[in-house]
Scaffold this motif. Structure first.
Motif, PDB file in Angstrom:
ATOM      1  N   GLY A  62       0.803  -1.210   0.000  1.00 28.85           N
ATOM      2  CA  GLY A  62       0.000   0.000   0.000  1.00 28.85           C
ATOM      3  C   GLY A  62       0.833   1.256   0.000  1.00 28.85           C
ATOM      4  O   GLY A  62       0.492   2.248  -0.655  1.00 28.85           O
ATOM      5  N   ALA A  63       1.937   1.236   0.743  1.00 30.80           N
ATOM      6  CA  ALA A  63       2.799   2.406   0.801  1.00 30.80           C
ATOM      7  C   ALA A  63       3.461   2.673  -0.553  1.00 30.80           C
ATOM      8  O   ALA A  63       3.649   3.829  -0.946  1.00 30.80           O
ATOM      9  N   ARG A  64       3.799   1.610  -1.278  1.00 31.20           N
ATOM     10  CA  ARG A  64       4.465   1.790  -2.580  1.00 31.20           C
ATOM     11  C   ARG A  64       3.460   2.014  -3.710  1.00 31.20           C
ATOM     12  O   ARG A  64       3.720   2.767  -4.645  1.00 31.20           O
ATOM     13  N   TYR A  65       2.304   1.349  -3.621  1.00 32.10           N
ATOM     14  CA  TYR A  65       1.277   1.482  -4.660  1.00 32.10           C
ATOM     15  C   TYR A  65      -0.037   1.885  -3.996  1.00 32.10           C
ATOM     16  O   TYR A  65      -0.935   1.053  -3.818  1.00 32.10           O
ATOM     17  N   TYR A  74      -3.063  -5.696  -7.005  1.00 32.53           N
ATOM     18  CA  TYR A  74      -1.716  -6.258  -6.986  1.00 32.53           C
ATOM     19  C   TYR A  74      -1.651  -7.560  -7.763  1.00 32.53           C
ATOM     20  O   TYR A  74      -0.648  -7.846  -8.426  1.00 32.53           O
ATOM     21  N   ALA A  75      -2.718  -8.359  -7.686  1.00 35.55           N
ATOM     22  CA  ALA A  75      -2.753  -9.599  -8.465  1.00 35.55           C
ATOM     23  C   ALA A  75      -2.733  -9.305  -9.957  1.00 35.55           C
ATOM     24  O   ALA A  75      -2.057  -9.986 -10.730  1.00 35.55           O
ATOM     25  N   GLN A  76      -3.458  -8.266 -10.364  1.00 34.72           N
ATOM     26  CA  GLN A  76      -3.486  -7.914 -11.781  1.00 34.72           C
ATOM     27  C   GLN A  76      -2.139  -7.363 -12.228  1.00 34.72           C
ATOM     28  O   GLN A  76      -1.657  -7.678 -13.318  1.00 34.72           O
ATOM     29  N   VAL A  83      -5.737 -13.987 -12.838  1.00 29.73           N
ATOM     30  CA  VAL A  83      -5.486 -14.193 -11.411  1.00 29.73           C
ATOM     31  C   VAL A  83      -6.255 -13.157 -10.588  1.00 29.73           C
ATOM     32  O   VAL A  83      -6.757 -13.458  -9.502  1.00 29.73           O
ATOM     33  N   SER A  84      -6.365 -11.943 -11.111  1.00 32.79           N
ATOM     34  CA  SER A  84      -7.173 -10.929 -10.437  1.00 32.79           C
ATOM     35  C   SER A  84      -8.621 -11.385 -10.318  1.00 32.79           C
ATOM     36  O   SER A  84      -9.267 -11.188  -9.281  1.00 32.79           O
ATOM     37  N   ALA A  85      -9.133 -12.006 -11.372  1.00 31.80           N
ATOM     38  CA  ALA A  85     -10.498 -12.542 -11.325  1.00 31.80           C
ATOM     39  C   ALA A  85     -10.616 -13.643 -10.281  1.00 31.80           C
ATOM     40  O   ALA A  85     -11.635 -13.766  -9.601  1.00 31.80           O
ATOM     41  N   ALA A  86      -9.556 -14.450 -10.121  1.00 29.41           N
ATOM     42  CA  ALA A  86      -9.569 -15.511  -9.112  1.00 29.41           C
ATOM     43  C   ALA A  86      -9.709 -14.922  -7.713  1.00 29.41           C
ATOM     44  O   ALA A  86     -10.427 -15.464  -6.868  1.00 29.41           O
ATOM     45  N   VAL A  87      -9.039 -13.800  -7.468  1.00 29.68           N
ATOM     46  CA  VAL A  87      -9.174 -13.110  -6.179  1.00 29.68           C
ATOM     47  C   VAL A  87     -10.625 -12.684  -5.972  1.00 29.68           C
ATOM     48  O   VAL A  87     -11.216 -12.888  -4.905  1.00 29.68           O
ATOM     49  N   GLY A  88     -11.216 -12.084  -7.022  1.00 30.49           N
ATOM     50  CA  GLY A  88     -12.599 -11.641  -6.919  1.00 30.49           C
ATOM     51  C   GLY A  88     -13.562 -12.781  -6.665  1.00 30.49           C
ATOM     52  O   GLY A  88     -14.461 -12.687  -5.827  1.00 30.49           O
ATOM     53  N   TRP A  89     -13.387 -13.892  -7.371  1.00 33.01           N
ATOM     54  CA  TRP A  89     -14.263 -15.050  -7.168  1.00 33.01           C
ATOM     55  C   TRP A  89     -14.138 -15.597  -5.755  1.00 33.01           C
ATOM     56  O   TRP A  89     -15.149 -15.950  -5.132  1.00 33.01           O
ATOM     57  N   ALA A 352       3.317  -9.694  -3.880  1.00 30.61           N
ATOM     58  CA  ALA A 352       4.293  -8.837  -3.196  1.00 30.61           C
ATOM     59  C   ALA A 352       5.718  -9.258  -3.535  1.00 30.61           C
ATOM     60  O   ALA A 352       6.611  -8.408  -3.671  1.00 30.61           O
ATOM     61  N   LEU A 353       5.943 -10.567  -3.665  1.00 30.02           N
ATOM     62  CA  LEU A 353       7.283 -11.039  -4.001  1.00 30.02           C
ATOM     63  C   LEU A 353       7.730 -10.527  -5.366  1.00 30.02           C
ATOM     64  O   LEU A 353       8.933 -10.359  -5.617  1.00 30.02           O
ATOM     65  N   ARG A 354       6.790 -10.274  -6.247  1.00 34.56           N
ATOM     66  CA  ARG A 354       7.129  -9.773  -7.576  1.00 34.56           C
ATOM     67  C   ARG A 354       7.162  -8.248  -7.635  1.00 34.56           C
ATOM     68  O   ARG A 354       7.891  -7.672  -8.443  1.00 34.56           O
ATOM     69  N   LEU A 355       6.385  -7.597  -6.784  1.00 35.62           N
ATOM     70  CA  LEU A 355       6.221  -6.148  -6.905  1.00 35.62           C
ATOM     71  C   LEU A 355       7.107  -5.334  -5.970  1.00 35.62           C
ATOM     72  O   LEU A 355       7.468  -4.200  -6.300  1.00 35.62           O
ATOM     73  N   LEU A 356       7.430  -5.876  -4.799  1.00 40.83           N
ATOM     74  CA  LEU A 356       8.216  -5.108  -3.844  1.00 40.83           C
ATOM     75  C   LEU A 356       9.692  -5.155  -4.232  1.00 40.83           C
ATOM     76  O   LEU A 356      10.244  -6.229  -4.493  1.00 40.83           O
ATOM     77  N   PRO A 357      10.381  -3.998  -4.231  1.00 39.32           N
ATOM     78  CA  PRO A 357      11.758  -3.957  -4.724  1.00 39.32           C
ATOM     79  C   PRO A 357      12.826  -4.248  -3.672  1.00 39.32           C
ATOM     80  O   PRO A 357      13.890  -4.770  -3.986  1.00 39.32           O
TER      81      PRO A 357
END
Length: 431
Positions: A62-65, A74-76, A83-89, A352-357
């Motif tokens: 949240g702090a970064r994005y 974040y999934a999208q 995968v974003s749709a999977a979160v929604g479902w 998060a493993l893919r997005l956090l630097p």
């Protein structure tokens, strides 16, 4: 991007605590004790410890994005729209699965007062979900202030319960400590995910802070500490004061207050439980009905069935009624629901493993990811349902002809387990 509203650290912490403190705590100590005996305290402690890296991971995202889309966003970003749709479902279909569980907790308190057993519990369910359905059908709103008051009321009830029952605590109630072995502790931990769902709201609220990079970690630290102290205190006193009777109790908080204060406390706790549950179910119905519309608009659900708010709401209502009559006990139903929440956490921490630097941020995210994967495994066969739901979302998205190129309309106001945590929301939604 969410508009900035200068949310303070104290306000953010209060909203985060409100997101995590849920009505499940009115019965979770008993369910956990039934699964693991006094060793359920180990499961409570493990979930509290897990809360730190999990909450910190979502706070870092949240702090970064700072965007209101939460886990879905974040999934999208990390894995794409399927995968974003999977979160929604997982969130959407967890609501009708979880409604009988949430109201079942409360039904135990009502039947404890007036009797009637299962019949009273079903009647309580129909009254609460029927009221929530009518309120949402006509777009009646429950203000954020009211929802926060409900959360504060629950916290106050927990504090009073602990203080009242503490003189009756007996250390001998800790023996035998682990009658069901480590499998029992794992089963208890999987159940307790219900009480800790809501940490992803930290990322959804991030855009509201005056200074997200500075304030989100501070609010997170406060929220984790408050929730951890409350949960562990209630769990410990429940085990020490009620002893073996805790495992079979349908109204553990009422039992604790009864031995501590006496008088008409069972009636009071039943009324509080009904009010809290109605507020929670109302919020779930409001948020999830809009989530269904958003998923349909994105081509992730059939528009003919879910394309309108009232149609989406009606599906949740009817599906919830159907679920209450399934031949499942409260324990299994709770695991089916927590399995869905846990899978969302798996996807969120993987993103998060893919997005956090930062190296340290990824290490913390890795710890959280490992922990929630373990929890999903501990859920056992009920976790398969969450995988089936997620797989269905990916498959439907892949074959859907109604794909759209515009940005996803799924928002945290729709998918958060407790949508009441957002300070603001579009017209007609619960805030």
């Amino acid at each position: 991007m969410t508009a900035r509203t200068d949310l303070s650290v104290a306000q953010g912490a209060a909203l985060s605590v409100g997101a995590v403190l849920g009505t499940g705590l009115i019965s979770l100590p008993a369910l956990a004790a039934d699964a693991a005996g006094p060793a359920s305290l180990v499961a409570w402690l493990a979930l509290i410890v897990l809360s730190a890296p999990l909450a910190w991971t979502f706070a870092a995202l949240g702090a970064r994005y700072p965007d209101g889309g939460g886990v879905s966003t974040y999934a999208q970003m990390a894995f794409g729209p399927r995968v974003s749709a999977a979160v929604g479902w997982c969130f959407y279909f967890a609501v009708p699965l979880g409604a009988p569980v949430a109201v079942g907790f409360t039904g135990g308190y009502v039947s404890d007062v007036i009797g009637g057993g299962r019949v009273t519990e079903i009647a309580t369910f129909l009254v609460i979900v029927g009221t929530a359905y009518v309120m949402n059908w006509f777009g009646l709103r429950v203000s954020g202030g009211v929802q926060v008051v409900m959360s504060v009321s629950l916290a106050a009830l927990l504090v009073v319960t602990v203080i009242a029952a503490l003189p009756h605590a007996r250390w001998e109630n800790l023996t035998p400590f682990n009658p069901h072995g480590f499998a029992g502790i794992g089963a208890a931990a999987a159940l307790l995910v219900w009480g800790f769902a809501g940490w992803e709201a930290l990322s959804s609220l991030s855009g509201e802070y005056r200074n997200p990079r500075r304030d989100v970690p501070r609010a997170t630290l406060i929220a984790v500490a408050v929730v951890g102290v409350l949960y562990l205190a209630v769990a410990l006193v429940s085990v020490l004061a009620l002893g073996p009777a805790l495992a079979g109790s349908r109204a553990p908080l009422a039992d604790l207050l009864a031995i501590g204060l006496g008088g008409p406390v069972r009636i009071i706790t039943a009324v509080v439980a009904v009010v809290l549950t109605l507020g929670a179910v109302n919020a779930y119905f409001a948020g999830s009905s809009r989530l269904g519309v958003a998923l349909a608009a994105d081509g992730a659900l059939p528009a003919r069935v879910f394309g309108g708010r009232r149609r989406s709401l009606t599906f949740i209502f009817l599906a919830g009624i159907g679920c209450v009559f399934l031949p499942l006990d409260l324990h299994t139903s709770a695991l089916l629901t927590t399995g869905c929440f846990t899978l969302v956490y798996v996807i969120g921490t993987a993103a998060a493993l893919r997005l956090l630097p930062g190296v340290w941020q990824r290490i913390v995210a890795g710890l959280a990811f490992t922990a929630v994967v373990s929890l999903l495994w501990l859920t056992g066969p009920p976790a398969l349902l969450s995988l089936v739901i997620a797989g269905g979302a990916v498959a439907y998205r892949a074959i859907s002809r109604s794909r759209t190129a515009r940005p996803s309309s799924i928002s945290s106001a729709s998918i958060a387990p407790n949508p009441t945590t957002r300070p603001r929301c579009e017209e007609g939604s619960v805030v």
